[in-house]
Design a protein around this motif. Structure first.
Motif, mmCIF file in Angstrom:
data_model
loop_
_atom_site.group_PDB
_atom_site.id
_atom_site.type_symbol
_atom_site.label_atom_id
_atom_site.label_comp_id
_atom_site.label_asym_id
_atom_site.label_seq_id
_atom_site.Cartn_x
_atom_site.Cartn_y
_atom_site.Cartn_z
ATOM 1 N N THR A 42 0.831 -1.209 0.000
ATOM 2 C CA THR A 42 0.000 0.000 0.000
ATOM 3 C C THR A 42 0.864 1.256 0.000
ATOM 4 O OG1 THR A 42 -1.738 -1.166 1.212
ATOM 5 C CG2 THR A 42 -1.805 1.237 1.243
ATOM 6 N N LEU A 43 1.898 1.276 0.846
ATOM 7 C CA LEU A 43 2.741 2.460 0.947
ATOM 8 C C LEU A 43 3.515 2.705 -0.346
ATOM 9 C CD1 LEU A 43 3.639 4.694 2.877
ATOM 10 C CD2 LEU A 43 5.497 3.197 3.634
ATOM 11 N N THR A 44 4.062 1.648 -0.952
ATOM 12 C CA THR A 44 4.824 1.829 -2.194
ATOM 13 C C THR A 44 3.912 2.181 -3.371
ATOM 14 O OG1 THR A 44 4.726 -0.572 -2.587
ATOM 15 C CG2 THR A 44 6.683 0.307 -1.484
ATOM 16 N N THR A 45 2.683 1.673 -3.364
ATOM 17 C CA THR A 45 1.759 1.981 -4.457
ATOM 18 C C THR A 45 1.407 3.464 -4.487
ATOM 19 O OG1 THR A 45 0.827 -0.251 -4.363
ATOM 20 C CG2 THR A 45 -0.482 1.416 -5.479
ATOM 21 N N SER A 46 1.415 4.115 -3.326
ATOM 22 C CA SER A 46 1.113 5.548 -3.302
ATOM 23 C C SER A 46 2.174 6.377 -4.007
ATOM 24 C CB SER A 46 0.961 6.021 -1.856
ATOM 25 O OG SER A 46 2.190 5.917 -1.156
ATOM 26 N N PHE A 47 3.340 5.784 -4.288
ATOM 27 C CA PHE A 47 4.422 6.493 -4.979
ATOM 28 C C PHE A 47 4.609 5.997 -6.412
ATOM 29 C CE2 PHE A 47 5.467 6.875 -0.477
ATOM 30 C CZ PHE A 47 5.760 8.215 -0.377
ATOM 31 N N LYS A 48 3.660 5.217 -6.926
ATOM 32 C CA LYS A 48 3.784 4.653 -8.270
ATOM 33 C C LYS A 48 2.975 5.450 -9.283
ATOM 34 C CE LYS A 48 4.327 -0.146 -6.645
ATOM 35 N NZ LYS A 48 3.721 -1.499 -6.667
ATOM 36 N N LEU A 49 3.374 5.318 -10.551
ATOM 37 C CA LEU A 49 2.577 5.797 -11.662
ATOM 38 C C LEU A 49 1.720 4.642 -12.167
ATOM 39 C CD1 LEU A 49 5.255 7.908 -13.577
ATOM 40 C CD2 LEU A 49 3.570 8.706 -11.908
ATOM 41 N N ALA A 50 0.770 4.944 -13.044
ATOM 42 C CA ALA A 50 -0.148 3.917 -13.540
ATOM 43 C C ALA A 50 0.571 2.728 -14.177
ATOM 44 C CB ALA A 50 -1.138 4.543 -14.520
ATOM 45 N N PRO A 51 1.590 2.946 -15.049
ATOM 46 C CA PRO A 51 2.283 1.781 -15.635
ATOM 47 C C PRO A 51 2.951 0.894 -14.593
ATOM 48 C CG PRO A 51 2.759 3.763 -16.889
ATOM 49 C CD PRO A 51 2.062 4.199 -15.645
ATOM 50 N N ASP A 52 3.506 1.516 -13.536
ATOM 51 C CA ASP A 52 4.153 0.716 -12.485
ATOM 52 C C ASP A 52 3.136 -0.139 -11.739
ATOM 53 O OD1 ASP A 52 6.669 1.885 -13.012
ATOM 54 O OD2 ASP A 52 6.126 3.640 -11.815
ATOM 55 N N VAL A 53 1.932 0.419 -11.545
ATOM 56 C CA VAL A 53 0.883 -0.353 -10.870
ATOM 57 C C VAL A 53 0.460 -1.534 -11.724
ATOM 58 C CG1 VAL A 53 -1.456 -0.278 -9.939
ATOM 59 C CG2 VAL A 53 0.068 1.671 -9.602
ATOM 60 N N MET A 54 0.289 -1.294 -13.018
ATOM 61 C CA MET A 54 -0.188 -2.355 -13.910
ATOM 62 C C MET A 54 0.864 -3.448 -14.095
ATOM 63 S SD MET A 54 -3.148 -1.467 -14.318
ATOM 64 C CE MET A 54 -3.999 0.009 -13.780
ATOM 65 N N ARG A 55 2.137 -3.081 -14.067
ATOM 66 C CA ARG A 55 3.193 -4.084 -14.225
ATOM 67 C C ARG A 55 3.446 -4.859 -12.942
ATOM 68 N NH1 ARG A 55 6.336 0.372 -16.462
ATOM 69 N NH2 ARG A 55 5.964 0.541 -18.703
ATOM 70 N N GLY A 56 2.956 -4.366 -11.833
ATOM 71 C CA GLY A 56 3.168 -5.048 -10.564
ATOM 72 C C GLY A 56 4.545 -4.823 -9.986
ATOM 73 N N ASN A 57 5.178 -3.703 -10.308
ATOM 74 C CA ASN A 57 6.492 -3.403 -9.758
ATOM 75 C C ASN A 57 6.387 -3.201 -8.247
ATOM 76 O OD1 ASN A 57 7.533 -3.468 -12.357
ATOM 77 N ND2 ASN A 57 7.250 -1.263 -12.667
ATOM 78 N N LEU A 58 7.379 -3.740 -7.529
ATOM 79 C CA LEU A 58 7.276 -3.759 -6.069
ATOM 80 C C LEU A 58 8.357 -2.963 -5.358
ATOM 81 C CD1 LEU A 58 6.344 -7.495 -5.338
ATOM 82 C CD2 LEU A 58 4.855 -5.501 -5.179
#
Length: 303
Positions: A42-58
């Motif tokens: 949850t914390l790292t997702t708040s710092f992601k862009l849409a492509p990073d979320v869709m790729r599942g970058n952790l």
């Protein structure tokens, strides 16, 4: 030869002990990872862009470059913190509503629940066929009832009492919701305190209320704090009644988090930032009151 056999006999228990330690700590580390991974995600997702979320970058700075996308949507990024933001004002309003409602309801539940639990642990009651143990179980059984069953009655009641979309309405309702678990926890806490301590206080000239306030409550304080934190978590995370009984003035953070889903999809970064902002206060409260939580878990160990 005897020395060799003696050394072998000592090495086997030592090896067994180390293997048991490794297995225990390995299991604890695995469980800690399972529990903490959702918070990390949850914390790292708040710092992601849409492509990073869709790729599942952790992993930040390895799989993706952190950005303030989620926090900018709330007006809480370093770039926007000094500017006027309608979204930030709305977030702070919801945050303040959640804080006031959760803390007030938890405090009221602990006060009322402690008094009820003390009575059940020290006096004998008879209500029809019900005795103390039956009354205690009756309180706890109220948590079995699904909240949706109470939706229509509370909606009609609150409308007639003009309590819809008000903090006081949610405070009263949340107090009733968490009161059974507070009574159950504090009843066990008070039962672990020897009655002889109160009898000695009465002999010294204190009344029943004096013995309760000056002798019993300080000993039961860790259990009260543990019950308060549990109530706080339950009230802070409650969504169903907050969404049903509020609309504008008393809406809480869980309702705001759920509103991030729309016809165009889920704003994962905004929802993650909101969820992180909702989690952090509870984490700080748990860290600050950690010693009381540990003592509360050892309820009844009174020397």
């Amino acid at each position: 030869m005897s020395a060799i056999f003696k050394d072998d006999g000592g090495a086997a228990p030592r090896t067994k002990w180390w293997m048991s330690r490794v297995a225990i700590y390995g299991a604890l580390c695995l469980w800690a990872f399972i529990c903490l991974f959702p918070i990390f995600w949850t914390l790292t997702t708040s710092f992601k862009l849409a492509p990073d979320v869709m790729r599942g970058n952790l992993i930040p700075w390895v799989d993706f470059q952190p950005r303030w996308r989620g926090w900018e949507s709330l007006g809480l990024s370093p770039r926007l913190i000094g500017e006027v933001s309608t979204v930030r004002e709305e977030f702070l309003k919801r945050f303040w509503n959640s804080a006031v409602i959760a803390v007030s309801a938890s405090t009221l539940a602990v006060v009322l629940g402690s008094l009820a639990a003390y009575g059940l642990s020290r006096f004998n009651y008879r209500f029809g066929f019900m005795r103390n143990s039956d009354i205690s179980f009756f309180f706890l059984s109220q948590m079995i009832l699904p909240p949706v069953v109470l939706a229509l009655p509370f909606l009609v009641l609150y409308k007639s009492l003009a309590l819809l979309d008000s903090r006081i309405g949610l405070i009263l309702l949340y107090t009733l919701t968490v009161l059974p678990i507070v009574i159950w926890i504090m009843r066990d806490q008070f039962q672990g305190i020897p009655v002889e301590l109160e009898e000695a206080a009465l002999v010294d000239g204190l009344g029943i209320w004096g013995a309760f306030l000056q002798i019993v409550l300080p000993i039961a304080l860790p259990g009260m704090v543990a019950a308060f934190i549990l109530s706080l978590v339950l009230c802070w995370n409650e969504y169903f009644f907050a969404a049903l009984l509020t609309s504008t003035n008393a809406t809480t953070l869980p309702v705001m988090v759920a509103s991030q889903t729309g016809s165009q999809g889920i704003n994962w970064w905004s929802m993650a930032a909101l969820s992180s902002a909702a989690i952090l206060p509870l984490v700080f409260v748990a860290i600050f009151l950690e010693k009381y939580i540990i003592k509360g878990m050892a309820a009844g160990a009174v020397k």
